[in-house]
Scaffold this motif. Structure first.
Motif, PDB file in Angstrom:
ATOM      1  N   VAL A  39       0.834  -1.202   0.000  1.00  0.00           N
ATOM      2  CA  VAL A  39       0.000   0.000   0.000  1.00  0.00           C
ATOM      3  C   VAL A  39       0.869   1.253   0.000  1.00  0.00           C
ATOM      4  O   VAL A  39       1.830   1.365   0.769  1.00  0.00           O
ATOM      5  CB  VAL A  39      -0.937   0.002   1.227  1.00  0.00           C
ATOM      6  N   ASP A  40       0.538   2.181  -0.863  1.00  0.00           N
ATOM      7  CA  ASP A  40       1.203   3.479  -0.903  1.00  0.00           C
ATOM      8  C   ASP A  40       0.623   4.341   0.219  1.00  0.00           C
ATOM      9  O   ASP A  40      -0.464   4.907   0.090  1.00  0.00           O
ATOM     10  CB  ASP A  40       0.977   4.136  -2.268  1.00  0.00           C
ATOM     11  N   LYS A  41       1.348   4.454   1.322  1.00  0.00           N
ATOM     12  CA  LYS A  41       0.814   5.141   2.493  1.00  0.00           C
ATOM     13  C   LYS A  41       0.611   6.631   2.248  1.00  0.00           C
ATOM     14  O   LYS A  41      -0.316   7.232   2.783  1.00  0.00           O
ATOM     15  CB  LYS A  41       1.736   4.924   3.696  1.00  0.00           C
ATOM     16  N   SER A  42       1.448   7.220   1.440  1.00  0.00           N
ATOM     17  CA  SER A  42       1.277   8.647   1.165  1.00  0.00           C
ATOM     18  C   SER A  42       0.007   8.885   0.361  1.00  0.00           C
ATOM     19  O   SER A  42      -0.726   9.855   0.604  1.00  0.00           O
ATOM     20  CB  SER A  42       2.490   9.194   0.411  1.00  0.00           C
ATOM     21  N   ALA A  43      -0.283   7.993  -0.591  1.00  0.00           N
ATOM     22  CA  ALA A  43      -1.518   8.117  -1.371  1.00  0.00           C
ATOM     23  C   ALA A  43      -2.727   7.882  -0.480  1.00  0.00           C
ATOM     24  O   ALA A  43      -3.764   8.541  -0.622  1.00  0.00           O
ATOM     25  CB  ALA A  43      -1.512   7.128  -2.535  1.00  0.00           C
ATOM     26  N   LEU A  44      -2.591   6.955   0.469  1.00  0.00           N
ATOM     27  CA  LEU A  44      -3.697   6.656   1.367  1.00  0.00           C
ATOM     28  C   LEU A  44      -3.965   7.832   2.304  1.00  0.00           C
ATOM     29  O   LEU A  44      -5.112   8.155   2.604  1.00  0.00           O
ATOM     30  CB  LEU A  44      -3.391   5.397   2.168  1.00  0.00           C
ATOM     31  N   GLN A 250      -3.987   0.233  12.133  1.00  0.00           N
ATOM     32  CA  GLN A 250      -2.890  -0.146  13.022  1.00  0.00           C
ATOM     33  C   GLN A 250      -1.796  -0.871  12.250  1.00  0.00           C
ATOM     34  O   GLN A 250      -0.601  -0.590  12.427  1.00  0.00           O
ATOM     35  CB  GLN A 250      -3.416  -1.030  14.147  1.00  0.00           C
ATOM     36  N   ALA A 251      -2.178  -1.790  11.370  1.00  0.00           N
ATOM     37  CA  ALA A 251      -1.195  -2.535  10.575  1.00  0.00           C
ATOM     38  C   ALA A 251      -0.386  -1.609   9.670  1.00  0.00           C
ATOM     39  O   ALA A 251       0.786  -1.870   9.389  1.00  0.00           O
ATOM     40  CB  ALA A 251      -1.903  -3.601   9.741  1.00  0.00           C
ATOM     41  N   LEU A 252      -1.007  -0.515   9.239  1.00  0.00           N
ATOM     42  CA  LEU A 252      -0.337   0.446   8.365  1.00  0.00           C
ATOM     43  C   LEU A 252       0.454   1.494   9.143  1.00  0.00           C
ATOM     44  O   LEU A 252       1.102   2.350   8.551  1.00  0.00           O
ATOM     45  CB  LEU A 252      -1.367   1.136   7.470  1.00  0.00           C
ATOM     46  N   GLY A 253       0.380   1.434  10.464  1.00  0.00           N
ATOM     47  CA  GLY A 253       1.153   2.350  11.293  1.00  0.00           C
ATOM     48  C   GLY A 253       0.509   3.699  11.530  1.00  0.00           C
ATOM     49  O   GLY A 253       1.159   4.618  12.046  1.00  0.00           O
ATOM     50  N   PHE A 254      -0.781   3.850  11.212  1.00  0.00           N
ATOM     51  CA  PHE A 254      -1.463   5.125  11.392  1.00  0.00           C
ATOM     52  C   PHE A 254      -1.973   5.319  12.818  1.00  0.00           C
ATOM     53  O   PHE A 254      -2.132   6.451  13.275  1.00  0.00           O
ATOM     54  CB  PHE A 254      -2.624   5.261  10.409  1.00  0.00           C
ATOM     55  N   VAL A 255      -2.295   4.215  13.506  1.00  0.00           N
ATOM     56  CA  VAL A 255      -2.747   4.299  14.898  1.00  0.00           C
ATOM     57  C   VAL A 255      -2.016   3.229  15.701  1.00  0.00           C
ATOM     58  O   VAL A 255      -1.580   2.206  15.165  1.00  0.00           O
ATOM     59  CB  VAL A 255      -4.278   4.102  15.042  1.00  0.00           C
TER      60      VAL A 255
END
Length: 394
Positions: A39-44, A250-255
């Motif tokens: 997943v492109d985290k910046s795009a998300l 959480q898995a993506l590191g956002f929370v």
């Protein structure tokens, strides 16, 4: 598109993304899995300010090259309570899903479910519903030019039946409760080859729409995670979907934290919350389902394992189940209209009733944040509020 396969949460059986409704090994419901590392985290992050459900396409299963069948659902407001929350001592916020195109949260699961059905080549769709889901899928099928068959209990409100008929769906009224409609729709889909959009856990793609509520809460609260999220329960797929959304964040590191999930049912039909309160290992079917909250009146006859999946999610989140008395639901429907400006159906009012019970039971502490999901508009079932006492004068 980062969805990779379907997986059974119970036995871990896996299969490709396709129209399939249960695990071929153990018969349990299925879950869509993703490759989060790709997943492109910046795009998300940019998507979180997009405001609509399909802004989150990075974490939805529709393949690249396929356009979603959409009515611009999602992006619903998060409203602070101006009255009730003050008496409870915690921050009470209403996620107002009545602002979706057909006036209920069901537009979220249905836009994803019918988009996937169209991707897989389905020529017609069908659904079992207490009314809101049927009204919703009828609208999406009309927009997509797809034949639509809906199975609802014969006591479904006239307002919902009018909405369904207005979109041109083939309406089948079934004797008995929602579980009878569930069985009738399932039999018809197997016989006719229709795509089944029933948004319990039966269709694995519909819950992917429910989880976008979590993404919107993350955005509106600027990354702050609510202490509690209250969800009215039928089978409970929305509760599990919202929790899945937070687990993905959480898995993506956002929370770093997760909310506690509170599932609420009406006392006249409460198979899941009864199992919680009695500490049962699994949910049992409910007999004699009689409640004012028709939108969440699901006795789970023949598919109690769906309720057990919801019960498992509640326990994993360190949450709780609450059974709201029928009179409390009616009272809160009136208070939401008169004190908060929210005209809601009885099933939606159960979330507000649960907020009061969280306070009375001492489960939600002073200063915490509690989000109550308001699931359906009062015009869909407008016989409830009129007979409620006017507590705004007391």
């Amino acid at each position: 598109m980062h969805a990779t396969h379907l997986c059974c949460p119970r036995c871990r059986w896996e299969t490709e993304l396709k129209l399939v409704y249960s695990c071929e090994r153990c018969g349990f419901s299925l879950d869509v899995r993703y490759d989060y590392d790709s997943v492109d985290k910046s795009a998300l992050k940019a998507a979180f300010s997009g405001g609509r459900l399909w802004s989150f396409r990075e974490l939805l299963p529709l393949s690249a090259g396929y356009g979603p069948l959409t009515l611009l659902e999602g992006g619903t407001p998060l409203l602070p309570s101006v009255s009730l929350g003050k008496s409870f001592g915690f921050e009470l916020l209403f996620k107002d899903e009545t602002r979706n195109p057909t006036a209920s949260f069901k537009d979220r699961p249905n836009t994803v479910g019918i988009s996937m059905a169209r991707q897989f080549g389905a020529k017609a769709v069908a659904i079992a519903s207490t009314g809101n889901g049927a009204a919703s899928i009828s609208a999406y099928a009309a927009r997509g030019g797809m034949p639509c068959y809906v199975f609802v209990p014969e006591h479904t409100s006239a307002s919902k039946l009018l909405q369904i008929r207005s979109h041109g769906a083939e309406l089948v009224l079934t004797p008995g409760d929602y579980s009878a409609s569930f069985a009738a729709a399932q039999d018809a889909c197997l016989r006719e080859g229709w795509a089944n959009m029933t948004s319990t856990y039966l269709n694995p793609y519909t819950m992917e729409g429910d989880k976008t509520i979590a993404y919107e809460l993350f955005s509106r609260l600027e990354g702050r995670v609510p202490d509690w999220i209250i969800v009215p329960l039928g089978a409970g797929a929305m509760l599990t979907g919202v929790y899945k959304g937070y687990r993905e964040l959480q898995a993506l590191g956002f929370v770093s934290e997760l909310p506690r999930m509170c599932g609420v049912q009406a006392s006249g039909c409460a198979p899941i919350t009864r199992a919680w309160e009695e500490n049962l290992p699994e949910v049992l079917e409910w007999e004699n389902c009689e409640t004012v909250a028709h939108a969440i009146a699901d006795p789970l006859t023949g598919y109690a394992k769906d309720g057990t999946r919801t019960l498992t999610t509640i326990r994993e989140s360190n949450g709780c189940g609450i059974t709201a008395p029928e009179d409390d639901i009616i009272r809160h429907a009136a208070m939401l209209a008169r004190k908060e400006g929210l005209y809601v159906e009885a099933g939606a009012a159960s979330a507000s009733a649960a907020a009061e019970l969280l306070y009375k039971k001492g489960l939600a502490a002073h200063g915490q944040t509690v989000v109550a999901i308001i699931t359906g508009h009062g015009l869909k079932e407008n016989k409830i509020i009129g007979g409620a006492p006017d507590e705004s004068k007391g």
